[in-house]
Structures are given as structure tokens and as C-alpha cells.
Design a protein around this motif. Sequence first.
Motif, PDB file in Angstrom:
ATOM      1  N   LEU A 124      28.773  37.133  42.238  1.00  0.00           N
ATOM      2  CA  LEU A 124      29.140  38.259  43.020  1.00  0.00           C
ATOM      3  C   LEU A 124      30.971  39.034  42.957  1.00  0.00           C
ATOM      4  N   GLN A 125      30.776  37.219  43.944  1.00  0.00           N
ATOM      5  CA  GLN A 125      32.116  37.159  44.290  1.00  0.00           C
ATOM      6  C   GLN A 125      33.002  37.773  42.774  1.00  0.00           C
ATOM      7  N   SER A 126      32.677  37.024  42.083  1.00  0.00           N
ATOM      8  CA  SER A 126      33.813  36.972  40.241  1.00  0.00           C
ATOM      9  C   SER A 126      33.629  38.306  40.401  1.00  0.00           C
ATOM     10  N   LEU A 127      32.304  39.417  39.945  1.00  0.00           N
ATOM     11  CA  LEU A 127      32.455  40.931  39.776  1.00  0.00           C
ATOM     12  C   LEU A 127      33.400  41.332  40.791  1.00  0.00           C
ATOM     13  N   LEU A 128      33.454  41.438  42.288  1.00  0.00           N
ATOM     14  CA  LEU A 128      33.987  42.180  43.258  1.00  0.00           C
ATOM     15  C   LEU A 128      35.833  41.733  42.981  1.00  0.00           C
ATOM     16  N   SER A 129      36.203  40.167  42.962  1.00  0.00           N
ATOM     17  CA  SER A 129      37.246  40.639  42.040  1.00  0.00           C
ATOM     18  C   SER A 129      37.920  40.686  40.739  1.00  0.00           C
ATOM     19  N   SER A 130      36.978  41.513  39.939  1.00  0.00           N
ATOM     20  CA  SER A 130      37.100  42.287  39.330  1.00  0.00           C
ATOM     21  C   SER A 130      37.521  43.194  38.754  1.00  0.00           C
ATOM     22  N   MET A 131      36.673  43.942  40.354  1.00  0.00           N
ATOM     23  CA  MET A 131      36.849  45.055  40.694  1.00  0.00           C
ATOM     24  C   MET A 131      37.845  45.432  41.422  1.00  0.00           C
ATOM     25  N   LYS A 132      38.027  44.373  42.165  1.00  0.00           N
ATOM     26  CA  LYS A 132      39.788  44.302  43.266  1.00  0.00           C
ATOM     27  C   LYS A 132      41.237  44.821  41.643  1.00  0.00           C
ATOM     28  N   HIS A 133      40.988  43.648  40.664  1.00  0.00           N
ATOM     29  CA  HIS A 133      41.866  44.076  40.410  1.00  0.00           C
ATOM     30  C   HIS A 133      42.312  45.483  38.909  1.00  0.00           C
TER      31      HIS A 133
ATOM     32  N   LEU B  94      33.011  51.820  36.292  1.00  0.00           N
ATOM     33  CA  LEU B  94      33.042  50.030  36.620  1.00  0.00           C
ATOM     34  C   LEU B  94      32.071  49.121  36.764  1.00  0.00           C
ATOM     35  N   TYR B  95      32.272  49.635  38.023  1.00  0.00           N
ATOM     36  CA  TYR B  95      30.786  48.286  38.894  1.00  0.00           C
ATOM     37  C   TYR B  95      29.810  48.307  38.571  1.00  0.00           C
ATOM     38  N   SER B  96      28.816  49.716  37.739  1.00  0.00           N
ATOM     39  CA  SER B  96      28.053  49.265  37.022  1.00  0.00           C
ATOM     40  C   SER B  96      28.072  48.881  35.862  1.00  0.00           C
ATOM     41  N   TYR B  97      28.691  49.485  35.058  1.00  0.00           N
ATOM     42  CA  TYR B  97      28.673  48.125  33.786  1.00  0.00           C
ATOM     43  C   TYR B  97      29.411  47.096  33.781  1.00  0.00           C
ATOM     44  N   LEU B  98      30.511  46.775  35.133  1.00  0.00           N
ATOM     45  CA  LEU B  98      30.072  44.805  34.765  1.00  0.00           C
ATOM     46  C   LEU B  98      29.141  44.277  35.584  1.00  0.00           C
TER      47      LEU B  98
ATOM     48  N   ILE C 258      27.081  43.892  32.982  1.00  0.00           N
ATOM     49  CA  ILE C 258      26.679  42.722  32.114  1.00  0.00           C
ATOM     50  C   ILE C 258      26.431  41.376  32.406  1.00  0.00           C
ATOM     51  N   ASP C 259      26.941  41.125  33.764  1.00  0.00           N
ATOM     52  CA  ASP C 259      26.890  40.281  34.278  1.00  0.00           C
ATOM     53  C   ASP C 259      25.651  39.616  34.690  1.00  0.00           C
TER      54      ASP C 259
END
Length: 73
Positions: free
Chosen positions: A1-10, A34-38, A41-42
Amino acid sequence: LQSLLSSMKHACEILTRDPEGGAARIPFGTFAFLYSYLASIDGEIPEEKTEAFLHKIKEAADQQSGMVLLRNF
């Protein structure tokens, strides 16, 4: 989850129209897409958690002219 939030920040930092170093706001619709898509995929984040998170973010965005800020997540 942390990498997803990091991706969303970017993503917010890339997609924002705010000046460099600003709030990095993006429209809720873009954030949710974007969040739903990522998250899909996760594959490890249950759909209920994704929906609950987006509901929380939408409540904040509704009070900020429909925009999501980095501090919201």
C-alpha cells in the motif's frame, strides 16, 4: 500500500497545474481513476478497501472544490 500511495504522490506532482512546490492538487475524478487502476494492478488491495479509501478522499475533495491534495492521503 505504501508504494501505491508513493505512486499517487508522484502522479499528483506530475499532473497538477499548481506551481512547483505547491499543493499538487488534482481533480478527484483523475485521482480516483488512477488509484483504482493501480490498486487493481497491485492485486493485493481488496476492492472494499479501495472503495473505502476513495470515499474518504472524496469527502475531503468535496470541501476543496473537488480537488485532492497530497495531505489528504
